[in-house]
Design an enzyme around this catalytic site. Sequence first.
Site: not given
Length: 287
Positions: A37, A149, A177, A185-186
Amino acid sequence: MQIIKTPAELNAYAAKVKSEGKTVGLVPTMGYLHEGHKSLIRKSSEQNDVTIVSVFVNPTQFGPSEDLETYPRDLERDKAAAEQAGADVIFHPEPEDMYPKRYGTYVSVDSGITKILCGKTRPGHFRGVATVVTKLFNISMADRAYFGQKDAQQLAVIMRMVSDLNMNIEIVPCPIVREADGLAMSSRNTYLSAEERSQALSLSAALKQAEDAIKNGRTNLDKIKRGIRDKISEAPLADIEYVESVTFPELEPCGGQLDRKTLIALAVRFGTTRLIDNIIVSPNQEG
Ligand code: AMP
């Protein structure tokens, strides 16, 4: 950095900023911000006078048996992360302010692109996404909006919507990223147990292997996808939902050969946690 709670207040803020001739960048998120983010926020603050980050766990994009209630939330941490990355405003509305009583208007991107990949198992998801994103575009009067993306199908759906509905906004795609070990990353990574987290590395490892094979000249997409499935299947806790290839950004079926820009996307469950990852590849120029 300001915290704005209601659509009316944000709209008034945006109208004032725009009347001063300034540009507005919007970064729509569901919060629990991480470096992915933050990369979007940084890009927006480089390219615009004002950056608005929305932090809103949007109920209309969750199915009845999904994780709306348990989705991680930490506004205090998000404030610090957003400010550090260059945000000017966090927009954090209540669901009833975004969807008041008698709310009844939805945006559906009805071409095939919402029926494939994640759309197969998450009916209604992209309708919820398109609706909230349209509302956020209108409220924020943004000149540009930033999308990762990481959610490649979402990016394609938003691009389609903006084109179909002649929306006057520039969509800026941003690369995935990853953690140092490769995991994309999530916010949902927080659900993973240590064992699941370790096995989830098979996703990025499988995609990396595919990317390397393509760089070395491999073009047979069925073989490439089989290689990805085989690699992920080495992780005993992995339950593959799909490994698919489609053209990008049209999300149309591609033949058996890699001969144009192609999205190779996957969704895999580890216990109750559903992870997605992808690569966008083109035929090897050198080969
Ligand atoms: P979310 O909060 O998960 O709805 O994501 C908000 C925005 O951040 C979306 O445009 C995502 O695609 C983007 N995003 C999420 N994770 C990543 C990541 N690992 N790298 C780049 N962008 C991301």
